[in-house]
Design a protein around this motif. Structure first.
Motif, PDB file in Angstrom:
ATOM      1  N   ILE A   1      -8.746  -4.358  -0.935  1.00 46.18           N
ATOM      2  CA  ILE A   1      -7.691  -4.169   0.066  1.00 46.18           C
ATOM      3  C   ILE A   1      -7.832  -5.183   1.190  1.00 46.18           C
ATOM      4  O   ILE A   1      -6.829  -5.670   1.732  1.00 46.18           O
ATOM      5  CB  ILE A   1      -7.687  -2.721   0.615  1.00 46.18           C
ATOM      6  N   GLN A   2      -9.056  -5.555   1.542  1.00 45.38           N
ATOM      7  CA  GLN A   2      -9.248  -6.574   2.570  1.00 45.38           C
ATOM      8  C   GLN A   2      -8.671  -7.918   2.132  1.00 45.38           C
ATOM      9  O   GLN A   2      -8.003  -8.615   2.911  1.00 45.38           O
ATOM     10  CB  GLN A   2     -10.734  -6.717   2.902  1.00 45.38           C
ATOM     11  N   GLU A   3      -8.916  -8.286   0.876  1.00 43.22           N
ATOM     12  CA  GLU A   3      -8.395  -9.550   0.370  1.00 43.22           C
ATOM     13  C   GLU A   3      -6.869  -9.527   0.288  1.00 43.22           C
ATOM     14  O   GLU A   3      -6.199 -10.522   0.584  1.00 43.22           O
ATOM     15  CB  GLU A   3      -8.999  -9.857  -1.001  1.00 43.22           C
ATOM     16  N   LEU A   4      -6.325  -8.397  -0.129  1.00 45.74           N
ATOM     17  CA  LEU A   4      -4.874  -8.267  -0.209  1.00 45.74           C
ATOM     18  C   LEU A   4      -4.250  -8.355   1.178  1.00 45.74           C
ATOM     19  O   LEU A   4      -3.256  -9.068   1.389  1.00 45.74           O
ATOM     20  CB  LEU A   4      -4.514  -6.937  -0.874  1.00 45.74           C
ATOM     21  N   GLN A   5      -4.808  -7.655   2.138  1.00 45.50           N
ATOM     22  CA  GLN A   5      -4.318  -7.725   3.512  1.00 45.50           C
ATOM     23  C   GLN A   5      -4.420  -9.143   4.054  1.00 45.50           C
ATOM     24  O   GLN A   5      -3.512  -9.614   4.752  1.00 45.50           O
ATOM     25  CB  GLN A   5      -5.108  -6.758   4.394  1.00 45.50           C
TER      26      GLN A   5
ATOM     27  N   VAL B   1       0.848  -1.191   0.000  1.00 50.16           N
ATOM     28  CA  VAL B   1       0.000   0.000   0.000  1.00 50.16           C
ATOM     29  C   VAL B   1       0.881   1.238   0.000  1.00 50.16           C
ATOM     30  O   VAL B   1       1.717   1.417   0.885  1.00 50.16           O
ATOM     31  CB  VAL B   1      -0.937   0.037   1.223  1.00 50.16           C
ATOM     32  N   SER B   2       0.708   2.075  -0.989  1.00 51.93           N
ATOM     33  CA  SER B   2       1.438   3.331  -1.076  1.00 51.93           C
ATOM     34  C   SER B   2       0.562   4.441  -0.504  1.00 51.93           C
ATOM     35  O   SER B   2      -0.588   4.615  -0.930  1.00 51.93           O
ATOM     36  CB  SER B   2       1.791   3.632  -2.530  1.00 51.93           C
ATOM     37  N   ASN B   3       1.094   5.184   0.474  1.00 48.59           N
ATOM     38  CA  ASN B   3       0.379   6.304   1.086  1.00 48.59           C
ATOM     39  C   ASN B   3       1.188   7.579   0.887  1.00 48.59           C
ATOM     40  O   ASN B   3       2.327   7.675   1.359  1.00 48.59           O
ATOM     41  CB  ASN B   3       0.157   6.060   2.578  1.00 48.59           C
ATOM     42  N   ILE B   4       0.610   8.531   0.205  1.00 49.84           N
ATOM     43  CA  ILE B   4       1.287   9.782  -0.115  1.00 49.84           C
ATOM     44  C   ILE B   4       0.407  10.930   0.365  1.00 49.84           C
ATOM     45  O   ILE B   4      -0.774  11.003  -0.001  1.00 49.84           O
ATOM     46  CB  ILE B   4       1.550   9.900  -1.626  1.00 49.84           C
ATOM     47  N   VAL B   5       0.962  11.786   1.186  1.00 51.96           N
ATOM     48  CA  VAL B   5       0.219  12.928   1.709  1.00 51.96           C
ATOM     49  C   VAL B   5       0.780  14.194   1.072  1.00 51.96           C
ATOM     50  O   VAL B   5       1.990  14.454   1.144  1.00 51.96           O
ATOM     51  CB  VAL B   5       0.298  13.011   3.242  1.00 51.96           C
ATOM     52  N   LEU B   6      -0.102  14.983   0.452  1.00 51.76           N
ATOM     53  CA  LEU B   6       0.279  16.189  -0.276  1.00 51.76           C
ATOM     54  C   LEU B   6      -0.496  17.385   0.270  1.00 51.76           C
ATOM     55  O   LEU B   6      -1.528  17.231   0.926  1.00 51.76           O
ATOM     56  CB  LEU B   6      -0.044  16.033  -1.765  1.00 51.76           C
ATOM     57  N   THR B   7       0.013  18.554  -0.024  1.00 51.96           N
ATOM     58  CA  THR B   7      -0.739  19.772   0.258  1.00 51.96           C
ATOM     59  C   THR B   7      -0.481  20.768  -0.870  1.00 51.96           C
ATOM     60  O   THR B   7       0.386  20.549  -1.724  1.00 51.96           O
ATOM     61  CB  THR B   7      -0.362  20.367   1.629  1.00 51.96           C
ATOM     62  N   ASN B   8      -1.229  21.827  -0.856  1.00 51.48           N
ATOM     63  CA  ASN B   8      -1.145  22.792  -1.963  1.00 51.48           C
ATOM     64  C   ASN B   8      -0.132  23.893  -1.682  1.00 51.48           C
ATOM     65  O   ASN B   8       0.063  24.305  -0.530  1.00 51.48           O
ATOM     66  CB  ASN B   8      -2.509  23.430  -2.202  1.00 51.48           C
ATOM     67  N   PRO B   9       0.529  24.420  -2.712  1.00 50.91           N
ATOM     68  CA  PRO B   9       1.287  25.667  -2.553  1.00 50.91           C
ATOM     69  C   PRO B   9       0.293  26.833  -2.551  1.00 50.91           C
ATOM     70  O   PRO B   9      -0.910  26.649  -2.776  1.00 50.91           O
ATOM     71  CB  PRO B   9       2.164  25.696  -3.800  1.00 50.91           C
TER      72      PRO B   9
ATOM     73  N   ARG C   1      -2.684   3.891  -2.838  1.00 53.96           N
ATOM     74  CA  ARG C   1      -2.701   2.961  -3.964  1.00 53.96           C
ATOM     75  C   ARG C   1      -2.352   1.556  -3.510  1.00 53.96           C
ATOM     76  O   ARG C   1      -1.557   1.354  -2.596  1.00 53.96           O
ATOM     77  CB  ARG C   1      -1.626   3.327  -5.005  1.00 53.96           C
ATOM     78  N   PHE C   2      -2.888   0.592  -4.216  1.00 48.43           N
ATOM     79  CA  PHE C   2      -2.480  -0.801  -4.061  1.00 48.43           C
ATOM     80  C   PHE C   2      -2.859  -1.535  -5.341  1.00 48.43           C
ATOM     81  O   PHE C   2      -3.622  -1.025  -6.183  1.00 48.43           O
ATOM     82  CB  PHE C   2      -3.140  -1.444  -2.835  1.00 48.43           C
ATOM     83  N   ILE C   3      -2.319  -2.732  -5.498  1.00 47.42           N
ATOM     84  CA  ILE C   3      -2.565  -3.546  -6.690  1.00 47.42           C
ATOM     85  C   ILE C   3      -3.205  -4.859  -6.251  1.00 47.42           C
ATOM     86  O   ILE C   3      -2.755  -5.497  -5.293  1.00 47.42           O
ATOM     87  CB  ILE C   3      -1.254  -3.822  -7.449  1.00 47.42           C
TER      88      ILE C   3
END
Length: 705
Positions: free
Chosen positions: A220-224, A63-71, A90-92
């Protein structure tokens, strides 16, 4: 690591730390399957501006977790800086990339937020992306809008239809498609403190076969669940050395991420991001390392390699009957024979390693049915060793590249400068590598042992004769090897013989692999063990690929002075097998110290060979991470710390525990062997280590040595 990567089965995604894939990036970012980039651009903007990365991480490798904010945005829909949070998750799962974009308004007032996603697919072959090869390719047929998504289509010169399907659950405000892909726009009105989510699906489609789509929550439940099951069925290890425990668990997670199934059972691909495909040598060695932890992976690896075992003589692919492949690619260039990789057979060591893995797997699991099924493959592999592998009729297995686009050096050190004489001259083929002769010896003696011991073969006259023949051949090889490879002035073995039967005397790690073969006389084995931990070869963090002081030595080279964890692990197997516990501890403690300094406390594919007085180990610029046989190296530590040796003929496990500095307690649970499992505790008291068997359902007896 300036990129983010996730993988499941044979689909993987590599992006920059913001989660974007930019068209002009040199890193080859994209979404890949079947050696084809299906997503070549994915750029997110908030109110027209690229957001700022706050954090970017991959949890448990899937699981990819990316936290962004605005300029600060002054034009158009104005935004005060850092007032909006954008979280990309994201996940596959089963051939689909799932993405959720969650937008939260932290303004004290309502706010309109515009999220634009630029999407494109170039369908480039992996070899083209990496700049290794150009060729005749197909063409994109443009983008088209669908009821709940867009599709970008491609017709390949291999007559394969490829498409990227991008679907959504929440309808966007605007969608524009063109030959350049698509732009998807969401206009979101949020009250103060309010959040909303956008759920997207990125689906590579090959020949109009559409993977089954699930909801994000179900997927995601099945992947976990699959990761949890992987951990529950693994040998579990704990100690009072906190870093080792982390390294071990990281290795488990990394290997799970690298598993792929081509229809013959799970096996490990080589590494991310560029080697997420079957590699004979890498997959076989990783499966060998995994035997104490997940022996069933060896079965999937064996079955996959057997499926692609060489059938004919084909110089374009360096293929011969009975030979085990080097690498399997499935992109447009491979499908049209513009590159010789479907599959390519330019490896000299995969074939004996295939036989070793069969033998060791059967010993560990009692899977006699697999052995019986593999008898034809075993015979063909042995025939290749005795005929095609012996190119110069020297009794040694050698290699000589025939393919115009093949690999020059075909051992595990496969860079073009890795077999070098002390005068700086590169060795000319056919080349006989030291470790390969050890693999051949081990392969023949291991198969012979099973033929002598297993029912019904132990009472079969033909099988007994075959076993005796293999033993005789192995002993003759050992005699010839001792005569031609020993370098008395170094008290060590040459790394190779060149095409003129000259010794390549350069001191390298290659002869360290001989220890696990059982090929060496005790005094020679002791000399090898001493050399491995000598000042020239041992950096303090691990055994170097080449000794400091040799003319070809370079601590930042790929194969001529760097440290490879898997290389060390094969040496560790041998040190343990031959009873050199002190030297094994030295190597293991060096690797533990190295691993503690790398990102995610993960052993990388390789690192530079500088000594410890230079500080923390230097990372190698383009090392794969995770990489299968590096991730599996901590599993070998279990065998070494238990001092574990198997005697299949009497079905006895011998233990001689040794613990590295900083560890006084070790618990091993559910170590699978034979028909059951073994639970063992090890304690250190007054520098002595003692073991206690808590449970033994293996059918093997336990002893000491």
């Amino acid at each position: 690591m300036a990129y983010s990567v996730i993988k499941e089965n044979d689909l993987f995604l590599i992006t920059d730390l913001s989660g974007d894939i930019l068209t002009d990036s040199k890193e080859g970012f994209g979404l890949y399957t079947k050696d084809t980039r299906f997503l070549s651009r994915l750029a997110l903007t908030v109110n027209g501006a690229k957001p700022i990365v706050l954090t970017s991480k991959v949890d448990r490798n899937y699981v990819s977790n990316i936290v962004l904010t605005n300029p600060e945005i002054k034009d158009g829909e104005k935004l005060w800086r850092e007032s909006v949070e954008i979280v990309r998750t994201r996940f596959i799962y089963k051939g689909i990339l799932y993405e959720t974009i969650r937008v939260t308004n932290f303004n004290p007032h309502s706010q309109r937020v515009s999220i634009d996603l630029e999407i494109n697919a170039d369908f480039q072959d992996m070899f083209v992306v990496r700049g290794f090869q150009d060729g005749q390719v197909g063409q994109k047929t443009g983008g088209r809008q669908l009821a709940s998504g867009v599709s970008i289509d491609y017709g390949g010169v291999d007559d394969v239809k490829r498409s990227l399907l991008v679907e959504w659950m929440e309808a966007p405000a605007h969608v524009v498609t063109s030959n350049e892909g698509a732009v998807i726009t969401y206009q979101i009105d949020l009250e103060a403190g309010q959040s909303t989510s956008i759920n997207l699906f990125f689906v590579p489609v090959i020949d109009e076969v559409y993977p089954e789509r699930h909801s994000h929550a179900t997927a995601i439940q099945e992947l976990q669940r699959s990761y949890t099951n992987w951990e529950k069925t693994s040998t579990w290890v704990s100690s009072n050395h906190p870093f080792f425990d982390h390294l071990y668990r990281q290795g488990l997670s990394d290997i799970r991420a690298l598993l792929t199934d081509l229809g013959f059972g799970l096996f490990p691909v080589a590494g991310l991001p560029w080697y997420a495909v079957p590699f004979g040598r890498d997959s076989l060695i990783t499966a060998l390392q995994l035997l104490p932890v997940h022996p069933e992976i060896a079965k999937g690896t064996i079955m996959t390699m057997a499926r692609y075992q060489g059938e004919k003589s084909d110089s374009w692919r360096d293929e011969q009957p009975g030979k085990i492949m080097h690498e399997l690619r499935d992109g447009e260039l491979a499908n049209t024979n513009q590159v010789p990789f479907k599959p390519y057979y330019g490896t000299v060591d995969a074939t004996p390693l295939f036989l070793i893995l069969i033998g060791e797997y059967v010993k560990w699991t009692d899977d006699t049915l697999l052995f019986e099924k593999m008898i034809p493959n075993i015979k063909r592999a042995l025939e290749w060793i005795d005929a095609c592998g012996n190119l110069d009729e020297s009794s040694f297995v050698t290699y000589n590249t025939e393919s115009a686009k093949g690999i020059t050096n075909q051992g595990w050190k496969d860079s073009s400068n890795s077999v070098v004489h002390r005068n700086g001259e590169y060795a000319k083929a056919p080349i006989a590598l030291a470790e390969v002769q050890g693999y051949v010896y081990q392969a023949k003696t291991t198969i012979a042992e099973l033929l002598r011991t297993m029912k019904p073969y132990s009472n079969d006259y033909k099988m007994i004769a075959w076993s005796s023949k293999l033993i005789a051949e192995a002993e003759e090889l050992a005699k010839m090897f001792e005569k031609e490879f020993w370098v008395e002035s170094d008290r060590f073995y040459a790394m190779a013989l060149d095409g003129d039967r000259r010794q390549v005397e350069t001191v390298t790690s290659n002869p360290g692999h001989l220890l696990m073969s059982g090929m060496l006389k005790p005094h020679r084995a002791e000399a090898v063990a001493d050399k491995l931990v000598s000042k020239g070869l041992f950096s303090g963090y691990g055994i170097r690929t080449m000794a400091e002081g040799e003319k070809g030595y370079n601590p930042i080279s790929y194969h001529n002075g760097s440290v490879w964890p898997h290389d060390n692990s094969l040496c560790l197997m041998g040190l343990n097998h031959e009873g050199f516990h002190k030297e094994a501890l030295t190597v293991m403690e060096g690797l533990l110290a190295a691993g503690a300094s790398f990102e995610n406390h993960r052993l990388p594919e390789l690192f530079c060979g500088y000594t410890t007085d230079k500080g923390e180990p230097f990372r190698y610029p383009v090392a794969c991470s995770p990489q299968a046989w590096a991730a599996a190296t901590p599993f070998v530590f279990i065998e070494v710390m238990l001092g574990m040796r198997l005697d299949y003929t009497i079905r006895q496990v011998s233990l001689h525990p040794v613990l590295p500095a900083g560890m006084d307690l070790l618990s091993v649970r559910s170590l699978r062997l034979g028909s059951g499992m073994l639970d063992v505790d090890v304690n250190r008291s007054n520098e002595a280590c003692a073991y206690h068997v808590l449970a033994n359902t293996t059918g093997w007896t336990i002893g000491s040595h």
